[in-house]
Write a protein that holds these residues in place. Structure first.
Motif, PDB file in Angstrom:
ATOM      1  N   ARG A  31      87.002   7.808 -14.031  1.00 15.32           N
ATOM      2  CA  ARG A  31      88.327   7.359 -13.421  1.00 15.32           C
ATOM      3  C   ARG A  31      88.423   5.794 -13.167  1.00 15.32           C
ATOM      4  O   ARG A  31      88.980   5.312 -13.425  1.00 15.32           O
ATOM      5  N   PHE A  32      87.365   5.421 -12.183  1.00 14.94           N
ATOM      6  CA  PHE A  32      87.426   4.166 -11.733  1.00 14.94           C
ATOM      7  C   PHE A  32      87.187   3.189 -12.890  1.00 14.94           C
ATOM      8  O   PHE A  32      86.399   3.369 -13.709  1.00 14.94           O
ATOM      9  N   HIS A  33      87.731   2.080 -12.697  1.00 17.94           N
ATOM     10  CA  HIS A  33      87.573   0.954 -13.800  1.00 17.94           C
ATOM     11  C   HIS A  33      86.509  -0.071 -13.033  1.00 17.94           C
ATOM     12  O   HIS A  33      85.956  -0.815 -13.857  1.00 17.94           O
ATOM     13  N   HIS A  34      86.482  -0.320 -12.099  1.00 18.51           N
ATOM     14  CA  HIS A  34      85.317  -1.475 -11.585  1.00 18.51           C
ATOM     15  C   HIS A  34      84.145  -0.741 -11.205  1.00 18.51           C
ATOM     16  O   HIS A  34      83.827   0.218 -10.990  1.00 18.51           O
ATOM     17  N   ALA A  35      83.068  -1.922 -11.506  1.00 20.78           N
ATOM     18  CA  ALA A  35      81.735  -0.989 -11.671  1.00 20.78           C
ATOM     19  C   ALA A  35      81.369  -0.616 -10.096  1.00 20.78           C
ATOM     20  O   ALA A  35      80.490   0.113 -10.024  1.00 20.78           O
ATOM     21  N   LEU A  36      81.553  -1.284  -9.071  1.00 21.68           N
ATOM     22  CA  LEU A  36      81.127  -1.257  -7.826  1.00 21.68           C
ATOM     23  C   LEU A  36      81.842   0.065  -7.184  1.00 21.68           C
ATOM     24  O   LEU A  36      81.212   0.979  -6.579  1.00 21.68           O
ATOM     25  N   LYS A  37      83.227   0.346  -7.759  1.00 21.90           N
ATOM     26  CA  LYS A  37      83.691   1.851  -7.157  1.00 21.90           C
ATOM     27  C   LYS A  37      83.041   2.751  -7.968  1.00 21.90           C
ATOM     28  O   LYS A  37      82.866   4.067  -7.386  1.00 21.90           O
ATOM     29  N   PRO A  82      69.972   5.479  -2.057  1.00 20.85           N
ATOM     30  CA  PRO A  82      70.654   4.719  -1.489  1.00 20.85           C
ATOM     31  C   PRO A  82      70.181   3.306  -1.850  1.00 20.85           C
ATOM     32  O   PRO A  82      70.834   2.242  -2.019  1.00 20.85           O
ATOM     33  N   VAL A  83      68.814   3.201  -1.791  1.00 21.60           N
ATOM     34  CA  VAL A  83      68.161   1.906  -2.091  1.00 21.60           C
ATOM     35  C   VAL A  83      68.532   1.349  -3.488  1.00 21.60           C
ATOM     36  O   VAL A  83      68.770   0.291  -3.661  1.00 21.60           O
ATOM     37  N   SER A  84      68.258   2.264  -4.294  1.00 24.80           N
ATOM     38  CA  SER A  84      68.563   1.913  -5.712  1.00 24.80           C
ATOM     39  C   SER A  84      70.030   1.396  -6.053  1.00 24.80           C
ATOM     40  O   SER A  84      70.291   0.580  -6.879  1.00 24.80           O
ATOM     41  N   GLY A  85      70.939   2.362  -5.412  1.00 20.72           N
ATOM     42  CA  GLY A  85      72.277   1.959  -5.778  1.00 20.72           C
ATOM     43  C   GLY A  85      72.721   0.652  -5.007  1.00 20.72           C
ATOM     44  O   GLY A  85      73.624   0.161  -5.408  1.00 20.72           O
ATOM     45  N   HIS A  86      72.034   0.445  -3.706  1.00 20.63           N
ATOM     46  CA  HIS A  86      72.339  -0.998  -3.170  1.00 20.63           C
ATOM     47  C   HIS A  86      72.037  -2.065  -3.918  1.00 20.63           C
ATOM     48  O   HIS A  86      72.490  -2.988  -4.017  1.00 20.63           O
ATOM     49  N   ARG A  90      74.336  -4.572  -5.758  1.00 20.53           N
ATOM     50  CA  ARG A  90      74.349  -6.136  -5.099  1.00 20.53           C
ATOM     51  C   ARG A  90      73.994  -7.024  -6.404  1.00 20.53           C
ATOM     52  O   ARG A  90      74.659  -8.307  -6.350  1.00 20.53           O
ATOM     53  N   LEU A  91      73.308  -6.650  -7.472  1.00 21.02           N
ATOM     54  CA  LEU A  91      73.255  -7.240  -8.462  1.00 21.02           C
ATOM     55  C   LEU A  91      74.623  -7.444  -9.265  1.00 21.02           C
ATOM     56  O   LEU A  91      74.818  -8.623  -9.728  1.00 21.02           O
ATOM     57  N   ALA A  93      77.465  -7.479  -7.756  1.00 20.15           N
ATOM     58  CA  ALA A  93      78.182  -8.436  -7.105  1.00 20.15           C
ATOM     59  C   ALA A  93      77.655  -9.801  -7.223  1.00 20.15           C
ATOM     60  O   ALA A  93      78.591 -10.679  -7.209  1.00 20.15           O
ATOM     61  N   MET A  94      76.398 -10.097  -7.490  1.00 17.44           N
ATOM     62  CA  MET A  94      76.026 -11.441  -7.676  1.00 17.44           C
ATOM     63  C   MET A  94      76.487 -12.089  -8.997  1.00 17.44           C
ATOM     64  O   MET A  94      76.572 -13.269  -9.048  1.00 17.44           O
ATOM     65  N   THR A  95      76.250 -11.147  -9.987  1.00 16.69           N
ATOM     66  CA  THR A  95      76.325 -11.508 -11.519  1.00 16.69           C
ATOM     67  C   THR A  95      77.791 -11.275 -11.879  1.00 16.69           C
ATOM     68  O   THR A  95      78.227 -12.160 -12.933  1.00 16.69           O
ATOM     69  N   ASP A  96      78.936 -10.775 -11.237  1.00 12.60           N
ATOM     70  CA  ASP A  96      79.967 -10.584 -11.750  1.00 12.60           C
ATOM     71  C   ASP A  96      80.952 -11.581 -11.488  1.00 12.60           C
ATOM     72  O   ASP A  96      81.321 -11.882 -10.195  1.00 12.60           O
ATOM     73  N   GLU A  97      81.319 -12.555 -12.537  1.00 10.20           N
ATOM     74  CA  GLU A  97      82.352 -13.721 -12.207  1.00 10.20           C
ATOM     75  C   GLU A  97      83.848 -13.336 -11.776  1.00 10.20           C
ATOM     76  O   GLU A  97      84.486 -13.843 -11.418  1.00 10.20           O
ATOM     77  N   SER A  98      84.309 -12.055 -12.267  1.00 15.24           N
ATOM     78  CA  SER A  98      85.670 -11.650 -11.862  1.00 15.24           C
ATOM     79  C   SER A  98      85.658 -11.079 -10.638  1.00 15.24           C
ATOM     80  O   SER A  98      86.961 -10.893 -10.336  1.00 15.24           O
ATOM     81  N   LEU A  99      84.902 -10.757  -9.802  1.00 14.21           N
ATOM     82  CA  LEU A  99      85.129 -10.462  -8.463  1.00 14.21           C
ATOM     83  C   LEU A  99      85.690 -11.578  -7.621  1.00 14.21           C
ATOM     84  O   LEU A  99      86.394 -11.094  -6.773  1.00 14.21           O
ATOM     85  N   GLY A 100      85.646 -12.829  -7.964  1.00 10.41           N
ATOM     86  CA  GLY A 100      86.493 -14.038  -7.148  1.00 10.41           C
ATOM     87  C   GLY A 100      85.600 -14.153  -5.726  1.00 10.41           C
ATOM     88  O   GLY A 100      84.718 -14.122  -5.714  1.00 10.41           O
ATOM     89  N   GLU A 101      86.412 -14.018  -4.720  1.00 11.85           N
ATOM     90  CA  GLU A 101      85.981 -14.477  -3.516  1.00 11.85           C
ATOM     91  C   GLU A 101      85.620 -12.926  -2.717  1.00 11.85           C
ATOM     92  O   GLU A 101      86.318 -12.042  -3.144  1.00 11.85           O
ATOM     93  N   LEU A 102      84.416 -13.181  -1.920  1.00 14.75           N
ATOM     94  CA  LEU A 102      84.002 -11.827  -1.438  1.00 14.75           C
ATOM     95  C   LEU A 102      84.126 -12.276   0.185  1.00 14.75           C
ATOM     96  O   LEU A 102      83.579 -13.294   0.703  1.00 14.75           O
ATOM     97  N   SER A 103      84.514 -11.179   0.711  1.00 13.60           N
ATOM     98  CA  SER A 103      84.717 -11.504   2.305  1.00 13.60           C
ATOM     99  C   SER A 103      83.579 -10.596   2.914  1.00 13.60           C
ATOM    100  O   SER A 103      83.214  -9.453   2.505  1.00 13.60           O
ATOM    101  N   VAL A 104      82.939 -11.352   3.855  1.00 13.72           N
ATOM    102  CA  VAL A 104      81.929 -10.663   4.708  1.00 13.72           C
ATOM    103  C   VAL A 104      82.471 -10.144   5.878  1.00 13.72           C
ATOM    104  O   VAL A 104      83.082 -10.772   6.514  1.00 13.72           O
ATOM    105  N   MET A 105      82.129  -8.943   6.120  1.00 16.93           N
ATOM    106  CA  MET A 105      82.583  -8.328   7.397  1.00 16.93           C
ATOM    107  C   MET A 105      81.393  -7.972   8.004  1.00 16.93           C
ATOM    108  O   MET A 105      80.418  -7.610   8.007  1.00 16.93           O
TER     109      MET A 105
END
Length: 139
Positions: A31-37, A82-86, A90-91, A93-105
């Protein structure tokens, strides 16, 4: 005799819970469209689904060496998944240019505080291409 039925009922409940988690993970991944979801849905279904399915097998088998081996499989999955999923997310998030700005919490004393925003550096020459497309001159 009653103990065997109670053990069987507990195993059926654990198996049903595991299957519910796995089916919900499959629905979430489709159902989800975004890779991280998608990664989040798959990781939760993987971790919880495998836990309950293998736990039901341990309950059905009873205390034995087979149950110990199944417990070791659970421990391995709970460490590796969890380690492999992270690492994969992370890969992404680093390579996808469509994410735009990332906010760090950052979590401090139970409250999420927005620390700063990280922007992706633009590639060299991307300004020239943008200016040339708009009709401007490049220096």
């Amino acid at each position: 005799m009653i103990g065997a039925w109670v053990r069987f009922a507990a195993a059926v409940v654990c198996m049903a819970l595991g299957l519910v988690f796995m089916v919900s993970a499959v629905i979430g991944v489709n159902r989800f469209h975004h890779a991280l979801k998608r990664m989040h849905a798959a990781a939760l279904g993987d971790t919880m689904g495998i836990l309950f399915v293998i736990l039901s097998l341990m309950i059905m088998k009873g205390p034995s060496m087979d149950s110990l081996k199944l417990f070791m499989v659970i421990v391995f999955f709970w460490i590796a998944s969890p380690v492999s999923g992270h690492m994969i997310s992370r890969l992404e998030a680093m390579t996808d240019e469509s994410l735009g700005e990332l906010s760090v919490m950052e979590k401090s004393s139970g409250v999420h505080v927005k620390v700063h925003e990280v922007t992706r550096p633009e590639k060299k020459g991307s300004d020239k291409k943008k200016k040339q497309k708009k009709g401007g001159e490049s220096r």
